[in-house]
Design a protein around this motif. Structure first.
Motif, PDB file in Angstrom:
ATOM      1  N   GLU A   1      -7.235   1.255  -3.089  1.00 19.82           N
ATOM      2  CA  GLU A   1      -8.680   1.410  -2.926  1.00 19.82           C
ATOM      3  C   GLU A   1      -9.433   0.384  -3.758  1.00 19.82           C
TER       4      GLU A   1
ATOM      5  N   LYS B   1       1.332   4.099  -3.082  1.00 20.40           N
ATOM      6  CA  LYS B   1       1.213   5.513  -2.727  1.00 20.40           C
ATOM      7  C   LYS B   1       2.439   6.281  -3.216  1.00 20.40           C
TER       8      LYS B   1
ATOM      9  N   ASP C   1      -8.887  -3.136  -2.176  1.00 24.03           N
ATOM     10  CA  ASP C   1      -9.652  -3.271  -0.928  1.00 24.03           C
ATOM     11  C   ASP C   1     -11.158  -3.350  -1.187  1.00 24.03           C
ATOM     12  N   ALA C   2     -11.649  -2.596  -2.155  1.00 23.71           N
ATOM     13  CA  ALA C   2     -13.081  -2.596  -2.457  1.00 23.71           C
ATOM     14  C   ALA C   2     -13.549  -3.901  -3.096  1.00 23.71           C
TER      15      ALA C   2
ATOM     16  N   TRP D   1      -4.757   4.973  -5.559  1.00 21.59           N
ATOM     17  CA  TRP D   1      -6.098   4.472  -5.885  1.00 21.59           C
ATOM     18  C   TRP D   1      -6.102   2.963  -6.122  1.00 21.59           C
TER      19      TRP D   1
ATOM     20  N   ARG E   1       0.830  -1.208   0.000  1.00 26.36           N
ATOM     21  CA  ARG E   1       0.000   0.000   0.000  1.00 26.36           C
ATOM     22  C   ARG E   1       0.869   1.265   0.000  1.00 26.36           C
TER      23      ARG E   1
END
Length: 129
Positions: free
Chosen positions: A79, A70, A82-83, A76, A66
């Motif tokens: 994101e 970054k 994780d989603a 993103w 992560r």
């Protein structure tokens, strides 16, 4: 290999001018498509390196994936992963590539004009004279 994000984070304790983090998707490696690279001081030989991981290996990697995305200017990606944590790897790769292919933020009117002028107006001679 499709480069999703990269950014030079220098100066860092490792190098004063080049500490580039990269994140890519390597479709030629369907078992381990996520590529995390770091180029310190000009390449992989002396410092830095690359690591290919599968979706189920991300959280077990001590490289802090992560934080890596970054630093590669594509936070993103975390994101998206994780989603869609319950989906299979091919679906997550597809979602990342779809998001990557989406049009970026529109540029301002003056920026668009400036880019058009740069592409279409050619000035010859020394200093444009």
């Amino acid at each position: 290999m499709i480069q999703i994000g990269s950014r030079n984070n220098a100066p860092t304790p490792q190098h004063p001018t080049q500490d580039i983090y990269l994140f890519s998707i390597d479709l030629s490696r369907p078992a381990t498509p996520f590529c995390f690279e770091q180029s310190i001081g000009g390449g992989h030989a002396a410092q830095g390196g690359a690591r290919w991981l599968a979706l189920d290996e991300l959280d077990g990697w001590p490289g802090e994936w992560r934080e890596h995305v970054k630093k590669a200017n594509c936070a993103w990606v975390a994101e998206v992963v994780d989603a869609h944590s319950g989906e299979d790897q091919a679906a997550v790769v597809s979602l990342i590539l779809q998001r990557y292919a989406e049009p970026k933020e529109p540029t301002g009117h003056l920026q668009a004009i400036g880019r058009w002028l740069k592409r279409n107006i050619h000035v010859g001679g020394r200093y444009g004279v």
